[in-house]
Write a protein that holds these residues in place. Structure first.
Motif, PDB file in Angstrom:
ATOM      1  N   VAL A  28     -64.801  34.859  -0.668  1.00 37.87           N
ATOM      2  CA  VAL A  28     -65.248  35.912  -1.579  1.00 37.87           C
ATOM      3  C   VAL A  28     -64.001  36.573  -2.161  1.00 37.87           C
ATOM      4  N   ILE A  29     -63.819  36.488  -3.461  1.00 38.06           N
ATOM      5  CA  ILE A  29     -62.622  37.028  -4.099  1.00 38.06           C
ATOM      6  C   ILE A  29     -62.670  38.556  -4.064  1.00 38.06           C
ATOM      7  N   ALA A  33     -64.564  42.868 -10.551  1.00 37.80           N
ATOM      8  CA  ALA A  33     -65.566  43.688 -11.239  1.00 37.80           C
ATOM      9  C   ALA A  33     -66.724  42.824 -11.722  1.00 37.80           C
ATOM     10  N   LYS A  34     -66.647  41.499 -11.406  1.00 38.99           N
ATOM     11  CA  LYS A  34     -67.678  40.569 -11.848  1.00 38.99           C
ATOM     12  C   LYS A  34     -67.971  39.573 -10.731  1.00 38.99           C
ATOM     13  N   SER A  35     -69.071  38.844 -10.869  1.00 35.21           N
ATOM     14  CA  SER A  35     -69.355  37.756  -9.946  1.00 35.21           C
ATOM     15  C   SER A  35     -68.426  36.591 -10.258  1.00 35.21           C
ATOM     16  N   GLU A  36     -68.278  35.665  -9.303  1.00 37.16           N
ATOM     17  CA  GLU A  36     -67.383  34.526  -9.505  1.00 37.16           C
ATOM     18  C   GLU A  36     -67.810  33.681 -10.696  1.00 37.16           C
ATOM     19  N   GLN A 115     -50.260  37.573  -1.240  1.00 40.02           N
ATOM     20  CA  GLN A 115     -50.425  37.805   0.191  1.00 40.02           C
ATOM     21  C   GLN A 115     -51.400  36.802   0.794  1.00 40.02           C
ATOM     22  N   ARG A 116     -52.473  36.512   0.064  1.00 37.57           N
ATOM     23  CA  ARG A 116     -53.451  35.543   0.560  1.00 37.57           C
ATOM     24  C   ARG A 116     -52.839  34.141   0.614  1.00 37.57           C
ATOM     25  N   GLY A 117     -51.982  33.798  -0.341  1.00 31.24           N
ATOM     26  CA  GLY A 117     -51.306  32.506  -0.309  1.00 31.24           C
ATOM     27  C   GLY A 117     -50.483  32.343   0.953  1.00 31.24           C
ATOM     28  N   ILE A 154     -55.235  42.757   1.348  1.00 32.93           N
ATOM     29  CA  ILE A 154     -56.334  41.853   1.681  1.00 32.93           C
ATOM     30  C   ILE A 154     -56.739  42.081   3.127  1.00 32.93           C
ATOM     31  N   ASP A 155     -57.921  41.614   3.492  1.00 35.88           N
ATOM     32  CA  ASP A 155     -58.309  41.643   4.900  1.00 35.88           C
ATOM     33  C   ASP A 155     -57.420  40.681   5.673  1.00 35.88           C
TER      34      ASP A 155
END
Length: 281
Positions: A28-29, A33-36, A115-117, A154-155
């Motif tokens: 989940v990105i 502000a929008k759905s994928e 960071q996620r990378g 990020i989490d």
């Protein structure tokens, strides 16, 4: 015949690029502000994996583009192939561009993806060292990762280490101060009239600490797009904190030359690999 060889080279290069496995960064990105589905493929971050069997080191590569596009070929895929030749696994980051229409907070979107990378690589592999390499605005993002690794956007439930083991910044945007910044990058990321808090947070020469990783800088003195004072200021900050670093500079070459500066026969990447072999000292 020369034309045929050129066509064959391009076909093979495109095939090699396309053959790399593309990994989805998020289930989940965050910060959208929008759905994928509404985001569109061009706004979905991914990681291109260039793995080398038996490699014990890797690099996360972040292309530039002024935070308005991602120069993923000559500052991404080509660089990954060069690292593969030297025995490194490489991961090219296609990151989200900061856009108000797609993000709740556009200024942190690219940093989240960087960071996620790093988190993704450390979750899925056991490399001894994982560095980061960024060009231009991607250099700014690489420097942001190198200094804001404790401020996770990020989490991170497994508390993965988000700090790169080394940092390579090629003609990087460093400062958001109007006197030396690349105004296009600043406007895209935090806005042309950003407040002092955001300017200070995203001016990487002001964020260097004793925990900033060893850094290799590359810049041309005649760069009119991102002036060399960006790299000079960052080097001075690293020196103040006693962080091992090296600045490889060209007299000429301008901006955006990628791996090959056509005005100078010296190879910055050759010097980089020697520097890394010596432990980044």
């Amino acid at each position: 015949m020369k034309f045929l060889y050129t066509v064959l080279f391009v076909v093979l290069l495109n095939y090699f690029t396309l053959a790399q496995e593309k990994a989805k960064l998020y289930d989940v990105i965050p910060n959208t502000a929008k759905s994928e589905v509404m985001l569109g493929e061009e706004n979905i971050p991914v990681l291109y994996r260039y793995e080398v069997e038996g490699a014990d080191q890797a690099v996360l590569i972040i292309p530039g583009g002024g935070y308005s596009h991602v120069a993923i070929d000559h500052e991404g895929h080509q660089v990954a192939q060069e690292f593969n030749k030297q025995g490194y696994s490489a991961f090219v980051l296609y990151y989200r561009l900061p856009k108000d229409e797609n993000m709740q907070q556009r200024k942190i979107g690219p940093l989240q993806d960087a960071q996620r990378g790093m988190q993704y690589i450390r979750e899925h592999y056991a490399f001894k060292k994982v560095g980061v390499l960024g060009f231009s605005a991607g250099g700014h993002l690489a420097a942001s990762l190198s200094n804001h690794f404790k401020d996770a956007k990020i989490d991170n439930p497994q508390a993965q280490n988000l700090r790169p083991d080394f940092s390579v910044l090629v003609y990087p945007v460093i400062s958001m101060r109007d006197s030396i910044t690349h105004k296009g990058s600043k406007k895209s990321l935090i806005g042309a009239d950003a407040g002092e808090k955001d300017v200070a947070y995203f001016s990487m020469d002001e964020r260097v600490t004793k925990n900033t990783p060893p850094t290799f800088l590359v810049h041309a003195e005649d760069d009119k797009v991102v002036v060399i004072q960006n790299s000079n200021n960052y080097k001075q900050a690293l020196d103040r904190e006693g962080i091992p670093n090296s600045l490889f500079f060209y007299k000429t070459g301008g901006h955006g030359f990628g791996l090959h500066n056509k005005t100078d026969a010296r190879s910055w990447s050759d010097s980089l690999f020697l520097w890394l072999k010596d432990g980044g000292q």
